[in-house]
Design an enzyme around this catalytic site. Structure first.
Site, PDB file in Angstrom:
ATOM      1  N   THR B 201       0.870  -1.182   0.000  1.00  0.00           N
ATOM      2  CA  THR B 201       0.000   0.000   0.000  1.00  0.00           C
ATOM      3  C   THR B 201       0.902   1.226   0.000  1.00  0.00           C
ATOM      4  OG1 THR B 201      -0.032   0.212   2.387  1.00  0.00           O
ATOM      5  CG2 THR B 201      -1.670  -1.237   1.412  1.00  0.00           C
ATOM      6  N   GLU B 346      -5.764  -4.543  -0.380  1.00  0.00           N
ATOM      7  CA  GLU B 346      -5.924  -5.658   0.549  1.00  0.00           C
ATOM      8  C   GLU B 346      -6.983  -6.662   0.095  1.00  0.00           C
ATOM      9  OE1 GLU B 346      -5.683  -2.482   1.201  1.00  0.00           O
ATOM     10  OE2 GLU B 346      -4.599  -2.071   3.054  1.00  0.00           O
ATOM     11  N   LYS B 454     -14.508  15.826  11.640  1.00  0.00           N
ATOM     12  CA  LYS B 454     -15.139  15.785  12.963  1.00  0.00           C
ATOM     13  C   LYS B 454     -15.426  17.206  13.428  1.00  0.00           C
ATOM     14  CE  LYS B 454     -12.663  11.761  13.222  1.00  0.00           C
ATOM     15  NZ  LYS B 454     -11.337  11.929  12.591  1.00  0.00           N
ATOM     16  N   TRP B 459     -19.943  13.886  12.744  1.00  0.00           N
ATOM     17  CA  TRP B 459     -19.218  13.602  11.510  1.00  0.00           C
ATOM     18  C   TRP B 459     -19.834  14.288  10.296  1.00  0.00           C
ATOM     19  CZ3 TRP B 459     -17.921   7.641  11.247  1.00  0.00           C
ATOM     20  CH2 TRP B 459     -16.921   7.357  12.179  1.00  0.00           C
TER      21      TRP B 459
HETATM   22  N1  LIG Z   1     -16.271   2.750  -5.026  1.00  0.00           N
HETATM   23  C1  LIG Z   1     -15.567   3.411  -4.117  1.00  0.00           C
HETATM   24  N2  LIG Z   1     -16.124   4.428  -3.440  1.00  0.00           N
HETATM   25  C2  LIG Z   1     -15.428   5.125  -2.530  1.00  0.00           C
HETATM   26  N3  LIG Z   1     -14.152   4.862  -2.215  1.00  0.00           N
HETATM   27  C3  LIG Z   1     -13.545   3.858  -2.843  1.00  0.00           C
HETATM   28  C4  LIG Z   1     -14.208   3.093  -3.811  1.00  0.00           C
HETATM   29  N4  LIG Z   1     -13.346   2.144  -4.250  1.00  0.00           N
HETATM   30  C5  LIG Z   1     -12.205   2.311  -3.581  1.00  0.00           C
HETATM   31  N5  LIG Z   1     -12.302   3.353  -2.730  1.00  0.00           N
HETATM   32  C6  LIG Z   1     -11.267   3.855  -1.812  1.00  0.00           C
HETATM   33  O1  LIG Z   1      -9.986   3.370  -2.223  1.00  0.00           O
HETATM   34  C7  LIG Z   1      -9.375   2.652  -1.151  1.00  0.00           C
HETATM   35  C8  LIG Z   1      -8.497   1.546  -1.683  1.00  0.00           C
HETATM   36  O2  LIG Z   1      -7.498   2.107  -2.471  1.00  0.00           O
HETATM   37  P1  LIG Z   1      -6.092   1.463  -2.658  1.00  0.00           P
HETATM   38  O3  LIG Z   1      -5.966   0.180  -1.949  1.00  0.00           O
HETATM   39  O4  LIG Z   1      -5.916   1.463  -4.115  1.00  0.00           O
HETATM   40  O5  LIG Z   1      -5.044   2.465  -2.029  1.00  0.00           O
HETATM   41  P2  LIG Z   1      -5.280   3.552  -0.952  1.00  0.00           P
HETATM   42  O6  LIG Z   1      -6.080   2.988   0.183  1.00  0.00           O
HETATM   43  O7  LIG Z   1      -5.862   4.741  -1.666  1.00  0.00           O
HETATM   44  O8  LIG Z   1      -3.817   3.863  -0.492  1.00  0.00           O
HETATM   45  P3  LIG Z   1      -3.043   3.359   0.814  1.00  0.00           P
HETATM   46  O9  LIG Z   1      -3.861   2.361   1.530  1.00  0.00           O
HETATM   47  O10 LIG Z   1      -1.826   2.790   0.228  1.00  0.00           O
HETATM   48  O11 LIG Z   1      -2.824   4.597   1.603  1.00  0.00           O
HETATM   49  C9  LIG Z   1     -10.538   2.136  -0.342  1.00  0.00           C
HETATM   50  O12 LIG Z   1     -10.158   1.864   0.980  1.00  0.00           O
HETATM   51  C10 LIG Z   1     -11.522   3.301  -0.440  1.00  0.00           C
HETATM   52  O13 LIG Z   1     -11.250   4.284   0.504  1.00  0.00           O
HETATM   53 MG   LIG Z   2      -5.725   1.754   1.789  1.00  0.00          MG
END
Ligand SMILES: Nc1ncnc2c1ncn2[C@@H]1O[C@H](COP(=O)(O)OP(=O)(O)OP(=O)(O)O)[C@@H](O)[C@H]1O
Ligand SMILES: [Mg+2]
Ligand SMILES: Nc1ncnc2c1ncn2[C@@H]1O[C@H](COP(=O)(O)OP(=O)(O)OP(=O)(O)O)[C@@H](O)[C@H]1O
Ligand SMILES: [Mg+2]
Lengths: 560, 560
Positions: B201, B346, B454, B459
């Site tokens: 990540t 993940e 917050k 929220w």
């Molecule tokens: N359809 C969706 N609507 C809203 N958010 C989304 C959607 N799909 C994915 N996400 C967001 O993207 C995240 C997953 O992204 P990714 O695993 O690609 O990396 P990241 O979480 O952005 O980066 P890192 O975890 O490395 O800081 C999810 O946890 C969510 O927050």
């Molecule tokens: Mg993430």
């Protein structure tokens, strides 16, 4: 920094370098759980043994399956116990599929068309604890109940109002069992390799042999079934399995339909043309599953009724080779795609198919029909090959034949409680089918090992002759079997059922074959018969025909 | 008769009553093997780093993957070793996906957009043996090579003619390595739980964390991806993954495409509107994968070029919430279905979606668009639920929110070589996303735990505000972040990028929001900016914005 890399050899299951993924197991109950959550209002429509049409939703099915799980638990059914069914395709049988496997017990679907000694044998072999039985099959069990020591009770698949009088000891009523039960059940989680269901082959030689499916196998098979490589099911599909839930799980339809969100139409015991058509029309069935004979039955009925317009889009056809005449008739008369399938009880059962991809549909008509008489190609997960008598692989050239062997996660590795591994050489299942595979991977069964005709040391493919004869306009059905010949050992005899009101004689039929097959393949005689004997699953009983006609040539003085 | 039924408890994996099915393992290499057998002539088209367009077939890809496996073996790469890539989406990266995992080694896809200290950290953490690197990323490695003790060599993804001068020690040329190798390889069979690939990540807080995928997870994920519940890929699909193969495996496209027989169009480093459109037009791309920003980029380009007719049928959009304005624009201007997806590194990464079923398409337009801003429903295999701070499940009523947790066979159970299990409570993955689930199972991310604002103990969902603002005709992009407020702790600040040539002021935008959200959710200020900072994967860097604007309200005297 802590290192998880101790032994990097991934073949060593102890010290292997495993991924960090959840160990969630694939269980059969998850399929229905997905269906009821994602497509709660999708319907399951059944022709009941009581005679009427019953309809409910996946959401309803889920609740009743929960009730049934409670009832089974109260009856003392435990994880690992076998529970038998003798039943047609209805919603109650579907509930049993999920509740029995769901609590960790094993669903043993008994084929009621077996001889009664065979039914007795397999219930005892499986050590079934309970038998759930349809109204029409109660008498079968009454006759043998004294020989079934492991069975604690019989549950009749009906309600109090229609409970029959029966001599069965400890006869219970299905609907009464469910009535007071709560409709939520806490389904246990367990190892996906656990046994989920059991089905015996018909045992044309010797005792029937059991195939014990695991949860893993059934879930992976359901995913393959839903995929475009096999049945391509979706939420718009209205699926009519004209294959029995007591034989090879109705080709897995009860498992695949909830995963796809398809509407499931269950024909009960209505396997005739009129009953079939009634459901197709009223429920707007667009995909049917069945052996070729079923689609011949439907075709005969529609011809009689002068019907050519149907809601069907596809018929998926396995269990026997697809005759080109039927492929063409369904295409040109009904505008229905005939989708060939190959599989067997030992393969859960689906393994190969020829889906209507746009590449296929773009081919010239005749080339496409020809391909539709093959069994198509292997689905993802199934590996197949052909081998000669010395276990050597045979070329995939479309003409060299060998015994078909398959392997994969939903393929049997051993018969249940059976030490004989002769059908399982080197990690493969030897299918008993003789097949060719072409360079593109299209497989064609040319015969069964046990049906192949050995004439003067050479092989004659009965299927190939049948395929050609079935094209003759006067022919409704036919079968070729090897019968005794003093000089050649065996020679082909052709049995023909004519179309209603049509005429043909031996000379016409042989003339028709002339030039289309090798001269020495020409049948020694043609016999016209009123019908062909069939198994409970609609296949021609070639062993019976062979027995009946074995001395035909000498009796008829045709052994010159 | 021998009995295999000794211990019937199926939860006991030792003495369990197992089915008699083959133990065939699901391995990543099987996906490409299926593709090259079933769709040998299907194409993989790549925009190369060398600048030209490269095209070959699955059959070709299979042969070169075999050559690469031989080359890796010669380099001494063993089962369990990690092999890194720093590369864009091209056919060579695809070959690495299969050859590295195929020999039992682990493919570590490094995100070249990470800070160089992070790249150094993860290569060391993974103990990578070799790094395969695209022409454009060589300098990144040159700068840190002295800090990479486990790396034995660097392979540059190009041919001899274009080999760059480099200070990298032991620099090898990819095409030279392959050249002399035989193109068939005997792929080993091993446990499906073995590690196949590794992705970190981005580590917005602390060190990046590794997700170690198993073969089983990737194969099951590929099957789900191909299914109608997720991407619905088929042999007619021309798939353009505008998501990087160095981040969450380009959403699994390299694994799913061969299984479906789809044509795969790999954009190399061409992530801009013009390059994207060129490939869409020339290759007749009908399905695209990308974050919302990518489709905004394309839309901006098409608007500039006055193009409205495209071969696209669907864009599958995840990684961030789907703004309703984009959903509508793609539907009404381009006649393209905007298919929302939710997933994360993940979760391999795909978990939920909203496919265009006929039931969905039959809904009134506005109702459908609204659903398209949710993340859809869970695919078969993924279980999801929402929980409050006390680990109690939250109602699925469409309004109550809680932290989203998921579980299933392709979901991470632990970070690689990391003892901190705080993200994995009770067998779930706690996603860090705040979501609501409605009674039909549609899930909507309302915010990230770390982005939620917050204000006075309550929220405010930044996503909900952004979704509305994005509908304003003058707005091209926007982001809402929580900034410091003396009384309320945090208050929302709205950052807006205007459409080219359009005008708007704070009053107009706030007026537009008025009545559409609770009054106390109204941003305290609107700041107009030229662009929003993005991560390498095209997401808005809210943490950077928060840092930059943290004291905005007090500085601007807006804290009354
Ligand atoms: N359809 C969706 N609507 C809203 N958010 C989304 C959607 N799909 C994915 N996400 C967001 O993207 C995240 C997953 O992204 P990714 O695993 O690609 O990396 P990241 O979480 O952005 O980066 P890192 O975890 O490395 O800081 C999810 O946890 C969510 O927050
Ligand atoms: Mg993430
Ligand atoms: N597409 C096909 N073409 C030719 N034959 C087929 C095809 N599909 C199935 N079959 C035949 O059906 C067989 C599998 O049938 P099934 O398992 O239902 O019972 P059976 O083999 O007929 O009976 P039993 O094994 O109990 O004697 C295959 O071995 C093959 O001979
Ligand atoms: Mg058989």
């Amino acid at each position: 920094m802590q290192s998880v890399v101790e032994d990097k050899s991934p073949t060593d299951s102890q010290g292997q370098f495993a991924g960090n993924m959840m160990t969630t197991q694939m269980l059969v109950i998850d399929l229905l759980d997905f269906g009821r959550k994602t497509f709660p209002q999708q319907e399951i429509v059944s022709r009941r043994l009581e005679g009427d049409i019953h309809r409910y939703t996946y959401a309803d099915c889920w609740c009743r399956t929960g009730q049934l799980a409670h009832a089974l638990t109260e009856l003392g059914v435990q994880a690992g116990d076998c529970v038998a069914t003798l039943a047609w395709n209805t919603y109650r049988h579907m509930e049993l599929y999920y509740a029995v496997s769901g609590i960790g017990a094993v669903l043993h679907t008994v084929n009621p068309r077996l001889f009664s000694e065979q039914i007795e044998y397999i219930i005892n072999h499986a050590e079934d604890r309970y038998v759930f039985v349809d109204l029409g099959f109660v008498d079968i069990l009454e006759a043998i109940q004294d020989q079934l020591p492991t069975v604690r009770g019989y549950v009749i698949l009906t309600d109090s109002a229609t409970m029959p009088k029966t001599s069965l000891a400890n006869a219970l009523c299905y609907e009464e069992l469910l009535q007071q039960q709560p409709d939520t059940f806490t389904w246990p989680r367990f190892d996906e390799n656990s046994a989920a269901s059991l089905c015996y082959t018909s045992g044309t030689t010797g005792h029937p042999k059991g195939v014990l499916y695991s949860h893993r196998a059934l879930v992976l098979h359901a995913q393959a079934t839903v995929s475009r490589a096999l049945l391509d099911l979706q939420s718009d599909t209205v699926l009519l399995p004209m294959v029995a839930m007591y034989h090879a799980s109705a080709w897995g339809a009860p498992y695949a339909a909830p995963l796809a969100g398809s509407k499931l139409v269950l024909p009960g015991k209505g396997m005739d043309g009129a009953s079939m058509w009634e459901l197709i029309k009223s429920e707007q069935v667009n995909v049917g599953l069945g052996v070729p004979t079923i689609w011949l039955t439907l075709h005969n009925y529609l011809t009689e009724q002068e019907i050519t317009v149907t809601p069907l889009e596809r018929v998926c056809v396995g269990g026997a080779a697809s005759p080109i005449g039927m492929v063409r008739t369904y295409a040109e008369r009904y505008n229905v795609y005939w989708q060939p399938i190959w599989g067997m009880t030992e393969t859960a059962p689906l393994a190969t198919s020829l889906p209507p991809t746009s590449a296929l549909l773009a081919l010239p008509k005749e080339q496409r029909y020809e391909l539709q008489t093959t069994a198509g190609r292997a689905a993802f997960g199934v590996e197949m090959d052909i081998f000669d008598a010395d276990d050597q692989p045979v070329a995939h050239d479309g003409t060299s034949s060998g015994e078909l062997r398959v392997r994969g996660p939903w393929i049997c590795s051993q018969y249940y409680k059976n030490d004989d591994l002769s059908s399982f050489p080197n990690g493969w299942l030897a299918t008993g089918d003789i097949a060719v595979i072409d360079p593109q991977g299209y497989m064609r069964v040319v015969d069964r090992k046990k049906d192949v005709i050995k004439s003067g040391g050479e092989w004659i493919s009965s299927l190939e002759i049948e395929n050609i004869v079935s094209l003759h306009e006067a022919v409704n059905e036919c079968a070729v079997v090897g019968v005794k010949h003093p000089k050649w050992d065996e020679r082909p005899l052709l049995l023909v059922v004519l179309n209603k009101g049509m005429q043909a004689d031996q000379a016409t039929i042989l003339e028709y074959l002339h030039g289309k097959i090798a001269k020495w393949w020409l049948p020694d005689a043609v016999e016209f018969v009123a019908e062909l004997p069939k198994t409970g699953t609609g296949k021609v009983r070639k062993n019976d025909l062979r027995d009946q006609y074995f001395h035909y040539l000498s009796t008829q003085g045709k052994t010159s």
